[in-house]
Motif scaffolding. Structure first.
Motif, PDB file in Angstrom:
ATOM      1  N   GLU A   9     -20.872 -24.562   0.871  1.00 54.24           N
ATOM      2  CA  GLU A   9     -20.780 -23.157   0.497  1.00 54.24           C
ATOM      3  C   GLU A   9     -21.727 -22.867  -0.661  1.00 54.24           C
ATOM      4  O   GLU A   9     -21.980 -23.712  -1.494  1.00 54.24           O
ATOM      5  N   ARG A  10     -22.211 -21.640  -0.686  1.00 52.59           N
ATOM      6  CA  ARG A  10     -23.046 -21.223  -1.805  1.00 52.59           C
ATOM      7  C   ARG A  10     -22.165 -21.169  -3.052  1.00 52.59           C
ATOM      8  O   ARG A  10     -21.078 -20.616  -3.040  1.00 52.59           O
ATOM      9  N   ILE A  11     -22.638 -21.764  -4.136  1.00 53.65           N
ATOM     10  CA  ILE A  11     -21.894 -21.736  -5.384  1.00 53.65           C
ATOM     11  C   ILE A  11     -22.397 -20.555  -6.209  1.00 53.65           C
ATOM     12  O   ILE A  11     -23.582 -20.449  -6.493  1.00 53.65           O
ATOM     13  N   ASP A  12     -21.474 -19.667  -6.563  1.00 53.20           N
ATOM     14  CA  ASP A  12     -21.820 -18.582  -7.472  1.00 53.20           C
ATOM     15  C   ASP A  12     -20.928 -18.714  -8.704  1.00 53.20           C
ATOM     16  O   ASP A  12     -20.114 -19.633  -8.807  1.00 53.20           O
ATOM     17  N   PHE A  13     -21.095 -17.827  -9.652  1.00 53.97           N
ATOM     18  CA  PHE A  13     -20.358 -17.938 -10.910  1.00 53.97           C
ATOM     19  C   PHE A  13     -18.846 -17.866 -10.688  1.00 53.97           C
ATOM     20  O   PHE A  13     -18.094 -18.638 -11.289  1.00 53.97           O
ATOM     21  N   SER A  14     -18.407 -16.961  -9.811  1.00 56.64           N
ATOM     22  CA  SER A  14     -16.967 -16.838  -9.550  1.00 56.64           C
ATOM     23  C   SER A  14     -16.394 -18.107  -8.924  1.00 56.64           C
ATOM     24  O   SER A  14     -15.284 -18.522  -9.257  1.00 56.64           O
ATOM     25  N   THR A  15     -17.150 -18.746  -8.036  1.00 58.46           N
ATOM     26  CA  THR A  15     -16.705 -20.003  -7.426  1.00 58.46           C
ATOM     27  C   THR A  15     -16.591 -21.094  -8.484  1.00 58.46           C
ATOM     28  O   THR A  15     -15.643 -21.871  -8.495  1.00 58.46           O
ATOM     29  N   MET A  60     -21.000 -13.046 -22.351  1.00 60.72           N
ATOM     30  CA  MET A  60     -20.652 -11.663 -22.665  1.00 60.72           C
ATOM     31  C   MET A  60     -21.865 -10.748 -22.485  1.00 60.72           C
ATOM     32  O   MET A  60     -22.944 -11.024 -22.990  1.00 60.72           O
ATOM     33  N   GLY A  61     -21.669  -9.701 -21.702  1.00 57.35           N
ATOM     34  CA  GLY A  61     -22.741  -8.750 -21.443  1.00 57.35           C
ATOM     35  C   GLY A  61     -23.631  -9.124 -20.269  1.00 57.35           C
ATOM     36  O   GLY A  61     -24.499  -8.353 -19.885  1.00 57.35           O
ATOM     37  N   ASN A  62     -23.416 -10.306 -19.704  1.00 55.15           N
ATOM     38  CA  ASN A  62     -24.244 -10.773 -18.588  1.00 55.15           C
ATOM     39  C   ASN A  62     -23.499 -10.861 -17.266  1.00 55.15           C
ATOM     40  O   ASN A  62     -24.090 -11.242 -16.262  1.00 55.15           O
ATOM     41  N   LEU A  63     -22.209 -10.562 -17.272  1.00 57.44           N
ATOM     42  CA  LEU A  63     -21.414 -10.648 -16.057  1.00 57.44           C
ATOM     43  C   LEU A  63     -21.301  -9.274 -15.413  1.00 57.44           C
ATOM     44  O   LEU A  63     -21.264  -8.257 -16.111  1.00 57.44           O
ATOM     45  N   ASP A  64     -21.209  -9.271 -14.078  1.00 59.83           N
ATOM     46  CA  ASP A  64     -20.923  -7.989 -13.431  1.00 59.83           C
ATOM     47  C   ASP A  64     -19.423  -7.708 -13.576  1.00 59.83           C
ATOM     48  O   ASP A  64     -18.665  -8.556 -14.063  1.00 59.83           O
ATOM     49  N   ASP A  65     -18.996  -6.520 -13.187  1.00 64.14           N
ATOM     50  CA  ASP A  65     -17.594  -6.119 -13.384  1.00 64.14           C
ATOM     51  C   ASP A  65     -16.618  -7.073 -12.712  1.00 64.14           C
ATOM     52  O   ASP A  65     -15.584  -7.416 -13.280  1.00 64.14           O
ATOM     53  N   GLU A  66     -16.941  -7.502 -11.494  1.00 64.95           N
ATOM     54  CA  GLU A  66     -16.056  -8.403 -10.753  1.00 64.95           C
ATOM     55  C   GLU A  66     -15.933  -9.750 -11.462  1.00 64.95           C
ATOM     56  O   GLU A  66     -14.835 -10.278 -11.615  1.00 64.95           O
ATOM     57  N   GLU A  67     -17.050 -10.337 -11.883  1.00 64.88           N
ATOM     58  CA  GLU A  67     -17.016 -11.627 -12.584  1.00 64.88           C
ATOM     59  C   GLU A  67     -16.218 -11.513 -13.876  1.00 64.88           C
ATOM     60  O   GLU A  67     -15.420 -12.399 -14.205  1.00 64.88           O
ATOM     61  N   ASP A  68     -16.425 -10.431 -14.599  1.00 62.92           N
ATOM     62  CA  ASP A  68     -15.712 -10.223 -15.853  1.00 62.92           C
ATOM     63  C   ASP A  68     -14.208 -10.104 -15.614  1.00 62.92           C
ATOM     64  O   ASP A  68     -13.402 -10.708 -16.322  1.00 62.92           O
ATOM     65  N   ARG A  69     -13.819  -9.358 -14.580  1.00 63.78           N
ATOM     66  CA  ARG A  69     -12.402  -9.183 -14.235  1.00 63.78           C
ATOM     67  C   ARG A  69     -11.779 -10.513 -13.813  1.00 63.78           C
ATOM     68  O   ARG A  69     -10.666 -10.842 -14.229  1.00 63.78           O
ATOM     69  N   VAL A  70     -12.498 -11.288 -13.008  1.00 65.64           N
ATOM     70  CA  VAL A  70     -12.005 -12.602 -12.565  1.00 65.64           C
ATOM     71  C   VAL A  70     -11.764 -13.510 -13.772  1.00 65.64           C
ATOM     72  O   VAL A  70     -10.712 -14.136 -13.897  1.00 65.64           O
ATOM     73  N   LEU A  71     -12.731 -13.560 -14.668  1.00 65.46           N
ATOM     74  CA  LEU A  71     -12.620 -14.426 -15.845  1.00 65.46           C
ATOM     75  C   LEU A  71     -11.462 -13.992 -16.741  1.00 65.46           C
ATOM     76  O   LEU A  71     -10.669 -14.828 -17.187  1.00 65.46           O
ATOM     77  N   GLU A  72     -11.323 -12.695 -16.983  1.00 69.15           N
ATOM     78  CA  GLU A  72     -10.225 -12.178 -17.807  1.00 69.15           C
ATOM     79  C   GLU A  72      -8.866 -12.529 -17.205  1.00 69.15           C
ATOM     80  O   GLU A  72      -7.954 -12.954 -17.908  1.00 69.15           O
ATOM     81  N   THR A  73      -8.737 -12.326 -15.890  1.00 69.71           N
ATOM     82  CA  THR A  73      -7.474 -12.604 -15.197  1.00 69.71           C
ATOM     83  C   THR A  73      -7.134 -14.084 -15.260  1.00 69.71           C
ATOM     84  O   THR A  73      -5.988 -14.460 -15.542  1.00 69.71           O
ATOM     85  N   MET A  74      -8.117 -14.934 -14.998  1.00 64.70           N
ATOM     86  CA  MET A  74      -7.886 -16.388 -15.047  1.00 64.70           C
ATOM     87  C   MET A  74      -7.439 -16.820 -16.432  1.00 64.70           C
ATOM     88  O   MET A  74      -6.473 -17.579 -16.566  1.00 64.70           O
ATOM     89  N   LEU A  75      -8.131 -16.361 -17.452  1.00 61.84           N
ATOM     90  CA  LEU A  75      -7.775 -16.746 -18.819  1.00 61.84           C
ATOM     91  C   LEU A  75      -6.360 -16.300 -19.166  1.00 61.84           C
ATOM     92  O   LEU A  75      -5.582 -17.069 -19.734  1.00 61.84           O
ATOM     93  N   TYR A  76      -6.023 -15.073 -18.816  1.00 64.26           N
ATOM     94  CA  TYR A  76      -4.678 -14.564 -19.114  1.00 64.26           C
ATOM     95  C   TYR A  76      -3.610 -15.420 -18.422  1.00 64.26           C
ATOM     96  O   TYR A  76      -2.646 -15.855 -19.062  1.00 64.26           O
ATOM     97  N   GLN A  77      -3.796 -15.667 -17.123  1.00 61.30           N
ATOM     98  CA  GLN A  77      -2.802 -16.448 -16.372  1.00 61.30           C
ATOM     99  C   GLN A  77      -2.669 -17.865 -16.917  1.00 61.30           C
ATOM    100  O   GLN A  77      -1.555 -18.387 -17.050  1.00 61.30           O
TER     101      GLN A  77
END
Length: 88
Positions: A9-15, A60-77
């Motif tokens: 699979e293609r590896i992207d930042f979210s993966t 910070m400032g380099n992520l798109d909205d989806e990546e930022d939301r994913v990272l925030e959610t993961m950290l919180y959980q």
């Protein structure tokens, strides 16, 4: 030999974030490993949380909205699960 493989699979930042998140969950007993609960390893879980926090700061400032939301959610959980396990 080539390092590329069509079947991978293609590896992207979210993966990449998801792989760190899953590793942290394993150390927090939140994920099952081979059908059995993994043993909690809070220092290792904390290390993965710290890595995700460092990535958040460094990107910070380099992520798109989806990546930022994913990272925030993961950290919180992960932080909530970590606190829950620390209280046990």
């Amino acid at each position: 030999g080539s390092f590329t493989n069509q079947s991978l699979e293609r590896i992207d930042f979210s993966t990449f974030l998801l792989s760190l998140y899953h590793s942290a969950l394993l150390h927090l007993e939140e994920a099952e490993k081979g059908g059995e609960k993994a043993t909690a390893n809070l220092p290792m879980a904390k290390q993965f949380i710290d890595i995700l926090q460092m990535l958040k700061a460094k990107t910070m400032g380099n992520l798109d909205d989806e990546e930022d939301r994913v990272l925030e959610t993961m950290l919180y959980q992960l932080q909530m699960a970590y606190v829950k396990h620390k209280k046990k």
